[in-house]
Design a protein around this motif. Structure first.
Motif, mmCIF file in Angstrom:
data_model
loop_
_atom_site.group_PDB
_atom_site.id
_atom_site.type_symbol
_atom_site.label_atom_id
_atom_site.label_comp_id
_atom_site.label_asym_id
_atom_site.label_seq_id
_atom_site.Cartn_x
_atom_site.Cartn_y
_atom_site.Cartn_z
ATOM 1 N N PHE A 31 0.816 -1.210 0.000
ATOM 2 C CA PHE A 31 0.000 0.000 0.000
ATOM 3 C C PHE A 31 0.850 1.262 0.000
ATOM 4 C CE2 PHE A 31 -3.373 -2.928 0.672
ATOM 5 C CZ PHE A 31 -4.481 -2.289 0.132
ATOM 6 N N ALA A 32 2.100 1.165 0.388
ATOM 7 C CA ALA A 32 3.006 2.301 0.232
ATOM 8 C C ALA A 32 3.234 2.570 -1.257
ATOM 9 C CB ALA A 32 4.329 2.028 0.934
ATOM 10 N N ILE A 33 3.396 1.500 -2.037
ATOM 11 C CA ILE A 33 3.538 1.648 -3.485
ATOM 12 C C ILE A 33 2.254 2.209 -4.086
ATOM 13 C CG2 ILE A 33 3.835 0.390 -5.654
ATOM 14 C CD1 ILE A 33 5.707 -1.520 -4.168
ATOM 15 N N ALA A 58 -2.070 9.107 -16.630
ATOM 16 C CA ALA A 58 -0.841 8.379 -16.980
ATOM 17 C C ALA A 58 0.239 8.519 -15.915
ATOM 18 C CB ALA A 58 -0.312 8.873 -18.325
ATOM 19 N N ALA A 59 0.199 9.584 -15.138
ATOM 20 C CA ALA A 59 1.245 9.810 -14.138
ATOM 21 C C ALA A 59 1.284 8.713 -13.083
ATOM 22 C CB ALA A 59 1.041 11.173 -13.471
ATOM 23 N N GLY A 60 0.139 8.092 -12.779
ATOM 24 C CA GLY A 60 0.119 7.019 -11.785
ATOM 25 C C GLY A 60 0.969 5.827 -12.198
ATOM 26 N N PRO A 61 0.681 5.207 -13.359
ATOM 27 C CA PRO A 61 1.523 4.096 -13.817
ATOM 28 C C PRO A 61 2.981 4.490 -14.026
ATOM 29 C CG PRO A 61 -0.559 4.115 -15.007
ATOM 30 C CD PRO A 61 -0.514 5.376 -14.198
ATOM 31 N N LEU A 62 3.229 5.743 -14.394
ATOM 32 C CA LEU A 62 4.620 6.172 -14.577
ATOM 33 C C LEU A 62 5.402 6.123 -13.270
ATOM 34 C CD1 LEU A 62 4.233 9.155 -17.087
ATOM 35 C CD2 LEU A 62 5.247 6.909 -17.530
ATOM 36 N N VAL A 63 4.713 6.305 -12.149
ATOM 37 C CA VAL A 63 5.372 6.158 -10.849
ATOM 38 C C VAL A 63 5.855 4.719 -10.667
ATOM 39 C CG1 VAL A 63 5.025 6.183 -8.349
ATOM 40 C CG2 VAL A 63 4.137 8.058 -9.750
ATOM 41 N N ASN A 64 4.985 3.746 -10.983
ATOM 42 C CA ASN A 64 5.382 2.336 -10.890
ATOM 43 C C ASN A 64 6.535 2.026 -11.832
ATOM 44 O OD1 ASN A 64 2.063 2.172 -10.473
ATOM 45 N ND2 ASN A 64 3.253 0.962 -9.030
ATOM 46 N N ALA A 102 8.869 4.103 -12.799
ATOM 47 C CA ALA A 102 10.083 4.690 -12.216
ATOM 48 C C ALA A 102 10.583 3.881 -11.029
ATOM 49 C CB ALA A 102 9.799 6.129 -11.792
ATOM 50 N N LEU A 103 9.673 3.213 -10.334
ATOM 51 C CA LEU A 103 10.070 2.428 -9.165
ATOM 52 C C LEU A 103 10.805 1.137 -9.532
ATOM 53 C CD1 LEU A 103 6.975 2.709 -6.775
ATOM 54 C CD2 LEU A 103 9.283 3.582 -6.362
ATOM 55 N N ILE A 104 10.654 0.671 -10.761
ATOM 56 C CA ILE A 104 11.299 -0.594 -11.155
ATOM 57 C C ILE A 104 12.813 -0.522 -10.964
ATOM 58 C CG2 ILE A 104 11.782 -2.151 -13.080
ATOM 59 C CD1 ILE A 104 8.940 -1.648 -14.077
ATOM 60 N N PRO A 105 13.517 0.447 -11.574
ATOM 61 C CA PRO A 105 14.971 0.492 -11.340
ATOM 62 C C PRO A 105 15.331 0.894 -9.910
ATOM 63 C CG PRO A 105 14.266 2.395 -12.630
ATOM 64 C CD PRO A 105 13.096 1.470 -12.547
ATOM 65 N N VAL A 106 14.496 1.722 -9.277
ATOM 66 C CA VAL A 106 14.783 2.148 -7.901
ATOM 67 C C VAL A 106 14.781 0.950 -6.955
ATOM 68 C CG1 VAL A 106 13.924 3.488 -5.943
ATOM 69 C CG2 VAL A 106 13.903 4.483 -8.246
ATOM 70 N N LEU A 107 13.750 0.122 -7.059
ATOM 71 C CA LEU A 107 13.672 -1.049 -6.179
ATOM 72 C C LEU A 107 14.764 -2.056 -6.517
ATOM 73 C CD1 LEU A 107 9.794 -1.620 -6.059
ATOM 74 C CD2 LEU A 107 11.259 -0.747 -4.235
ATOM 75 N N TRP A 108 15.019 -2.255 -7.805
ATOM 76 C CA TRP A 108 16.037 -3.233 -8.195
ATOM 77 C C TRP A 108 17.417 -2.817 -7.690
ATOM 78 C CZ3 TRP A 108 20.530 -3.361 -11.129
ATOM 79 C CH2 TRP A 108 21.008 -4.634 -11.435
ATOM 80 N N GLN A 136 9.370 -6.298 -5.557
ATOM 81 C CA GLN A 136 9.606 -5.914 -6.947
ATOM 82 C C GLN A 136 8.535 -6.517 -7.863
ATOM 83 O OE1 GLN A 136 13.994 -5.860 -8.169
ATOM 84 N NE2 GLN A 136 14.067 -7.018 -6.242
ATOM 85 N N TYR A 137 8.152 -7.748 -7.594
ATOM 86 C CA TYR A 137 7.098 -8.400 -8.366
ATOM 87 C C TYR A 137 5.775 -7.650 -8.197
ATOM 88 C CZ TYR A 137 3.471 -11.793 -9.525
ATOM 89 O OH TYR A 137 2.352 -12.393 -10.038
ATOM 90 N N ILE A 138 5.455 -7.261 -6.980
ATOM 91 C CA ILE A 138 4.207 -6.546 -6.710
ATOM 92 C C ILE A 138 4.152 -5.248 -7.518
ATOM 93 C CG2 ILE A 138 3.025 -5.155 -4.951
ATOM 94 C CD1 ILE A 138 3.733 -7.334 -2.930
ATOM 95 N N ASN A 139 5.245 -4.504 -7.544
ATOM 96 C CA ASN A 139 5.265 -3.233 -8.271
ATOM 97 C C ASN A 139 5.028 -3.443 -9.768
ATOM 98 O OD1 ASN A 139 5.874 -0.299 -8.560
ATOM 99 N ND2 ASN A 139 7.646 -1.077 -9.667
ATOM 100 N N VAL A 140 5.687 -4.441 -10.351
ATOM 101 C CA VAL A 140 5.509 -4.713 -11.781
ATOM 102 C C VAL A 140 4.087 -5.193 -12.055
ATOM 103 C CG1 VAL A 140 6.250 -6.177 -13.700
ATOM 104 C CG2 VAL A 140 7.954 -5.189 -12.165
ATOM 105 N N PHE A 141 3.557 -6.037 -11.161
ATOM 106 C CA PHE A 141 2.190 -6.517 -11.330
ATOM 107 C C PHE A 141 1.195 -5.360 -11.285
ATOM 108 C CE2 PHE A 141 -1.862 -7.817 -9.483
ATOM 109 C CZ PHE A 141 -2.258 -8.804 -10.384
ATOM 110 N N LEU A 142 1.377 -4.439 -10.340
ATOM 111 C CA LEU A 142 0.486 -3.287 -10.243
ATOM 112 C C LEU A 142 0.547 -2.437 -11.510
ATOM 113 C CD1 LEU A 142 1.053 -2.129 -6.547
ATOM 114 C CD2 LEU A 142 -0.994 -3.217 -7.490
ATOM 115 N N LEU A 143 1.741 -2.283 -12.058
ATOM 116 C CA LEU A 143 1.894 -1.518 -13.299
ATOM 117 C C LEU A 143 1.106 -2.167 -14.433
ATOM 118 C CD1 LEU A 143 3.182 0.594 -15.173
ATOM 119 C CD2 LEU A 143 5.183 -0.909 -15.340
ATOM 120 N N ILE A 144 1.321 -3.470 -14.633
ATOM 121 C CA ILE A 144 0.666 -4.166 -15.741
ATOM 122 C C ILE A 144 -0.848 -4.204 -15.543
ATOM 123 C CG2 ILE A 144 0.436 -6.398 -16.906
ATOM 124 C CD1 ILE A 144 3.412 -6.864 -16.253
ATOM 125 N N PHE A 145 -1.275 -4.504 -14.314
ATOM 126 C CA PHE A 145 -2.703 -4.624 -14.042
ATOM 127 C C PHE A 145 -3.422 -3.298 -14.262
ATOM 128 C CE2 PHE A 145 -6.412 -4.720 -11.188
ATOM 129 C CZ PHE A 145 -7.025 -5.881 -11.642
#
Length: 261
Positions: free
Chosen positions: A78-80, A127-133, A135-141, A164-173
């Motif tokens: 929920f922080a993400i 669009a700004a919402g998914p863009l946050v996710n 941007a988080l991909i390289p940050v979390l990795w 990291q999986y949760i963030n990518v899943f949220l982006l795709i979903f």
């Protein structure tokens, strides 16, 4: 699931006086208690979040040796989501709109926004919402790759991978073209440039109805999750309302043209 909706506290009429699309969303100040304010945006937590949180954390106990990691995973999820919602809110303000409330509830988060009635402004605010996710991909990795000790516990390693999986899943979903999720609203905004508001909404919500039914079938077949079924049901109800509203707008427009012609 993350959503950006016009707040029930605001005048949410579509452009040019067209019929309002009344979405079935929780009121940001009913059944919720305030957590904190940031940049004059009130973040609140719905009471039902606590009930579902206890259930979901209990389900994750087998993933970790210690319960604290299951709690950390759910809170981090929920922080993400919250960062995603702030993306909607700040982008809406950037284009001249308003956003004063974010609600966290069992289905994810809702940013209550009112963007200016322009397709470009609406597109950026969504669009700004998914863009946050994204941007988080390289940050979390990078954070886990270089910040996690090599001798970290199995729980810590599992937490790093799952987050990291949760963030990518949220982006795709969230970018699935199912109105009123981000992907469906992005599709509507893109069509709005060429087709106008009402026709764009009709097409986006029509695609959303088909996609929503398909998503419900897939989720129920593979997960048998009551929560997932209820979540998609919520999406379909709002998608159907948008579809009906768009038809009414187009019918009213055709009637006016007939009378004027």
């Amino acid at each position: 699931m993350s959503l950006a909706f016009c707040s029930p506290l605001d005048d949410c009429s579509p452009p040019n006086g067209r019929q309002d699309v009344l979405m079935s969303v929780p009121h940001p100040q009913q059944g919720a208690f305030p957590l904190f304010k940031f940049k004059d945006i009130q973040v609140s937590l719905h009471w039902s979040w606590l009930l579902v949180a206890m259930w979901q954390i209990e389900r994750q106990r087998d993933t970790y040796e210690h319960l604290g990691w299951a709690i950390a995973q759910y809170v981090s999820l929920f922080a993400i989501v919250l960062l995603h919602e702030f993306g909607h809110s700040f982008a809406t303000r950037q284009v001249g709109g308003t956003s004063d409330n974010i609600l966290l509830w069992p289905f994810g988060g809702i940013a209550y926004v009112k963007a200016p009635p322009r397709p470009g402004a609406h597109l950026w605010s969504i669009a700004a919402g998914p863009l946050v996710n994204l941007a988080l991909i390289p940050v979390l990795w990078l954070g886990f790759r270089y910040g996690l000790p090599q001798d970290a516990s199995r729980d810590a390693q599992a937490f790093a991978y799952i987050l990291q999986y949760i963030n990518v899943f949220l982006l795709i979903f969230n970018i699935l073209p199912i109105y009123p999720m981000d992907g469906g609203q992005i599709l509507q905004a893109l069509l709005w440039f060429k087709l106008g508001y009402a026709k764009a909404l009709l097409i986006a919500s029509g695609i959303g109805l088909v996609g929503g039914v398909g998503l419900m079938a897939v989720l129920f077949y593979y997960t048998q999750s009551v929560l997932s079924t209820l979540m998609v049901g919520f999406l379909l109800i709002n998608c159907w309302k948008a579809f009906q509203a768009s038809r009414a707008m187009l019918a009213a427009s055709a009637s006016r043209q007939t009378m004027e012609g």
